[in-house]
Write a protein that holds these residues in place. Structure first.
Motif, PDB file in Angstrom:
ATOM      1  N   PHE A 152       0.836  -1.201   0.000  1.00 31.92           N
ATOM      2  CA  PHE A 152       0.000   0.000   0.000  1.00 31.92           C
ATOM      3  C   PHE A 152       0.872   1.254   0.000  1.00 31.92           C
ATOM      4  CE2 PHE A 152      -2.270   3.309   2.393  1.00 31.92           C
ATOM      5  CZ  PHE A 152      -3.414   3.435   1.610  1.00 31.92           C
ATOM      6  N   PHE A 153       1.898   1.268   0.830  1.00 33.93           N
ATOM      7  CA  PHE A 153       2.831   2.389   0.905  1.00 33.93           C
ATOM      8  C   PHE A 153       3.471   2.639  -0.453  1.00 33.93           C
ATOM      9  CE2 PHE A 153       6.045   5.127   2.541  1.00 33.93           C
ATOM     10  CZ  PHE A 153       5.659   5.510   3.815  1.00 33.93           C
ATOM     11  N   THR A 154       3.927   1.563  -1.101  1.00 36.32           N
ATOM     12  CA  THR A 154       4.612   1.681  -2.391  1.00 36.32           C
ATOM     13  C   THR A 154       3.672   2.180  -3.473  1.00 36.32           C
ATOM     14  OG1 THR A 154       6.063  -0.155  -1.744  1.00 36.32           O
ATOM     15  CG2 THR A 154       5.988   0.428  -4.076  1.00 36.32           C
ATOM     16  N   MET A 155       2.469   1.640  -3.522  1.00 32.01           N
ATOM     17  CA  MET A 155       1.523   2.019  -4.566  1.00 32.01           C
ATOM     18  C   MET A 155       1.143   3.498  -4.471  1.00 32.01           C
ATOM     19  SD  MET A 155      -1.019  -1.292  -4.658  1.00 32.01           S
ATOM     20  CE  MET A 155      -2.171  -0.411  -5.709  1.00 32.01           C
ATOM     21  N   PRO A 209       2.993  11.056  -7.662  1.00 31.11           N
ATOM     22  CA  PRO A 209       3.525  11.966  -8.681  1.00 31.11           C
ATOM     23  C   PRO A 209       2.674  12.028  -9.950  1.00 31.11           C
ATOM     24  CG  PRO A 209       5.268  10.603  -7.769  1.00 31.11           C
ATOM     25  CD  PRO A 209       3.970  10.033  -7.288  1.00 31.11           C
ATOM     26  N   LEU A 210       1.948  10.956 -10.245  1.00 33.57           N
ATOM     27  CA  LEU A 210       1.097  10.971 -11.431  1.00 33.57           C
ATOM     28  C   LEU A 210      -0.064  11.942 -11.266  1.00 33.57           C
ATOM     29  CD1 LEU A 210       0.948   7.143 -12.210  1.00 33.57           C
ATOM     30  CD2 LEU A 210       2.458   8.863 -13.217  1.00 33.57           C
ATOM     31  N   GLY A 211      -0.577  12.075 -10.048  1.00 32.71           N
ATOM     32  CA  GLY A 211      -1.686  12.991  -9.812  1.00 32.71           C
ATOM     33  C   GLY A 211      -1.246  14.427  -9.632  1.00 32.71           C
ATOM     34  N   GLY A 256       1.930  15.658 -10.452  1.00 35.49           N
ATOM     35  CA  GLY A 256       2.879  16.100 -11.462  1.00 35.49           C
ATOM     36  C   GLY A 256       4.294  15.751 -11.034  1.00 35.49           C
ATOM     37  N   PRO A 257       5.192  15.584 -11.988  1.00 37.53           N
ATOM     38  CA  PRO A 257       6.551  15.131 -11.647  1.00 37.53           C
ATOM     39  C   PRO A 257       7.488  16.238 -11.199  1.00 37.53           C
ATOM     40  CG  PRO A 257       6.321  15.317 -14.022  1.00 37.53           C
ATOM     41  CD  PRO A 257       4.983  15.694 -13.435  1.00 37.53           C
ATOM     42  N   ALA A 258       7.007  17.469 -11.006  1.00 40.25           N
ATOM     43  CA  ALA A 258       7.895  18.569 -10.624  1.00 40.25           C
ATOM     44  C   ALA A 258       8.542  18.277  -9.273  1.00 40.25           C
ATOM     45  CB  ALA A 258       7.112  19.876 -10.554  1.00 40.25           C
ATOM     46  N   PRO A 259       9.882  18.238  -9.208  1.00 40.81           N
ATOM     47  CA  PRO A 259      10.554  17.881  -7.939  1.00 40.81           C
ATOM     48  C   PRO A 259      10.217  18.819  -6.788  1.00 40.81           C
ATOM     49  CG  PRO A 259      12.082  17.770  -9.791  1.00 40.81           C
ATOM     50  CD  PRO A 259      10.835  18.426 -10.309  1.00 40.81           C
ATOM     51  N   ALA A 260      10.082  20.109  -7.066  1.00 41.05           N
ATOM     52  CA  ALA A 260       9.801  21.060  -5.981  1.00 41.05           C
ATOM     53  C   ALA A 260       8.434  20.805  -5.363  1.00 41.05           C
ATOM     54  CB  ALA A 260       9.884  22.489  -6.525  1.00 41.05           C
ATOM     55  N   GLN A 261       7.428  20.503  -6.201  1.00 42.82           N
ATOM     56  CA  GLN A 261       6.092  20.219  -5.680  1.00 42.82           C
ATOM     57  C   GLN A 261       6.078  18.930  -4.877  1.00 42.82           C
ATOM     58  OE1 GLN A 261       3.588  20.334  -9.219  1.00 42.82           O
ATOM     59  NE2 GLN A 261       2.610  22.187  -8.438  1.00 42.82           N
ATOM     60  N   LEU A 262       6.768  17.909  -5.369  1.00 42.51           N
ATOM     61  CA  LEU A 262       6.816  16.634  -4.645  1.00 42.51           C
ATOM     62  C   LEU A 262       7.465  16.810  -3.280  1.00 42.51           C
ATOM     63  CD1 LEU A 262       7.862  14.167  -7.494  1.00 42.51           C
ATOM     64  CD2 LEU A 262       5.599  14.467  -6.493  1.00 42.51           C
ATOM     65  N   PHE A 302      11.334   5.800   0.049  1.00 45.91           N
ATOM     66  CA  PHE A 302      10.197   6.540  -0.482  1.00 45.91           C
ATOM     67  C   PHE A 302      10.418   8.050  -0.373  1.00 45.91           C
ATOM     68  CE2 PHE A 302       8.400   2.475   1.088  1.00 45.91           C
ATOM     69  CZ  PHE A 302       8.038   1.959  -0.143  1.00 45.91           C
ATOM     70  N   ALA A 303      11.175   8.477   0.638  1.00 38.27           N
ATOM     71  CA  ALA A 303      11.489   9.907   0.748  1.00 38.27           C
ATOM     72  C   ALA A 303      12.327  10.369  -0.436  1.00 38.27           C
ATOM     73  CB  ALA A 303      12.224  10.168   2.062  1.00 38.27           C
ATOM     74  N   VAL A 304      13.267   9.542  -0.851  1.00 38.75           N
ATOM     75  CA  VAL A 304      14.078   9.879  -2.028  1.00 38.75           C
ATOM     76  C   VAL A 304      13.221   9.893  -3.282  1.00 38.75           C
ATOM     77  CG1 VAL A 304      15.994   9.085  -3.470  1.00 38.75           C
ATOM     78  CG2 VAL A 304      16.198   9.017  -0.982  1.00 38.75           C
ATOM     79  N   MET A 305      12.270   8.978  -3.377  1.00 35.47           N
ATOM     80  CA  MET A 305      11.378   8.952  -4.535  1.00 35.47           C
ATOM     81  C   MET A 305      10.561  10.234  -4.643  1.00 35.47           C
ATOM     82  SD  MET A 305      10.000   5.015  -4.289  1.00 35.47           S
ATOM     83  CE  MET A 305       8.738   5.287  -5.543  1.00 35.47           C
ATOM     84  N   LEU A 306      10.234  10.855  -3.506  1.00 34.24           N
ATOM     85  CA  LEU A 306       9.454  12.095  -3.499  1.00 34.24           C
ATOM     86  C   LEU A 306      10.346  13.328  -3.391  1.00 34.24           C
ATOM     87  CD1 LEU A 306       6.459  11.058  -1.208  1.00 34.24           C
ATOM     88  CD2 LEU A 306       6.504  11.241  -3.695  1.00 34.24           C
TER      89      LEU A 306
END
Length: 236
Positions: free
Chosen positions: A42-45, A51-53, A55-61, A130-134
């Motif tokens: 669940f955490f991974t999904m 990011p799909l919802g 947007g992939p902008a790093p600053a927003q994530l 997951f923190a690095v992913m975001l």
């Protein structure tokens, strides 16, 4: 002298019983890997879909990452709370536990500890990935891990209270959410605030201290509430 010796022996036997109960719960969890894998999946999904919802902008994530990670941890904990006592209730083991001479407070702590080890501790250990992913800054990762270690302990304690009150119901998952979710909010607020403070370069220590105080308070009182809830559910 004889009374003191008997008290010491009783304390040692209670501690051994609780260790065995904790080991039993962990072995059962390992034999049912779905219970361990579901929160992680669940955490991974959610982290992958977020990011799909947005947007992939790093600053927003990075801006939303602390709140998102904490909300996912809260929901993952809530996802597994319903099953804490369910199996033992169905096979009659829980009723035998209530009738045993061992202190119910310590037995309940064993259940809560096993639940935290297979959910909260595991999520805290994998949270840096997951923190690095975001795109969360590396400087804030220690605050994230620390807040999750403390906060998920509180969540497990509160979740067990709801599980004890609804264990006798066939579909108690939604009722647990209604009962316990309001109590989760302070943990969510201070947990995400600790990470946000670290992101901004401010000290996260005050927020972690508040979480530690919540944990101590919950450890002192929640097992009594769980024990009372179990007695109510069994007697009903």
């Amino acid at each position: 002298m004889n009374q003191a010796s008997s008290r010491i022996e009783s304390t040692l036997s209670s501690a051994q019983f609780c260790r065995r109960l904790l080991r039993r719960q962990l072995v059962l969890a390992i034999r049912r890997p779905v219970e361990i894998g579901n929160p992680l999946l669940f955490f991974t999904m959610v982290v992958a879909l977020f990011p799909l919802g947005l947007g992939p902008a790093p600053a927003q994530l990075a801006e939303f990452a602390p709140g998102v990670l904490w909300i996912i941890a809260l929901l993952s904990n809530l996802l597994t709370s319903d099953a804490i006592f369910r199996g033992d209730f169905e096979d009659g083991s829980l009723e035998q536990l209530l009738l045993s001479p061992q202190p119910l407070y310590l037995s309940v702590l064993a259940y809560i500890g096993a639940h935290w080890l297979v959910t909260g501790l595991l999520l805290a250990l994998v949270s840096p990935i997951f923190a690095v992913m975001l795109n969360l800054s590396t400087a804030s990762i220690p605050a994230l891990v620390g807040s999750l270690l403390l906060g998920t302990g509180v969540l497990s304690l509160l979740g067990c209270v709801g599980a004890a009150l609804t264990v006798g119901l066939r579909r108690g998952g939604m009722l647990i959410s209604l009962l316990i979710l309001p109590l989760y909010m302070p943990v969510l607020i201070f947990g995400s605030a600790a990470v946000n403070a670290a992101v901004l370069g401010n000290p996260a220590g005050p927020y972690l201290a508040i979480l530690a105080g919540m944990l101590c308070f919950a450890v002192a009182l929640a097992p009594f509430a769980v024990a009372a809830g179990l007695r109510i559910s069994i007697d009903a």
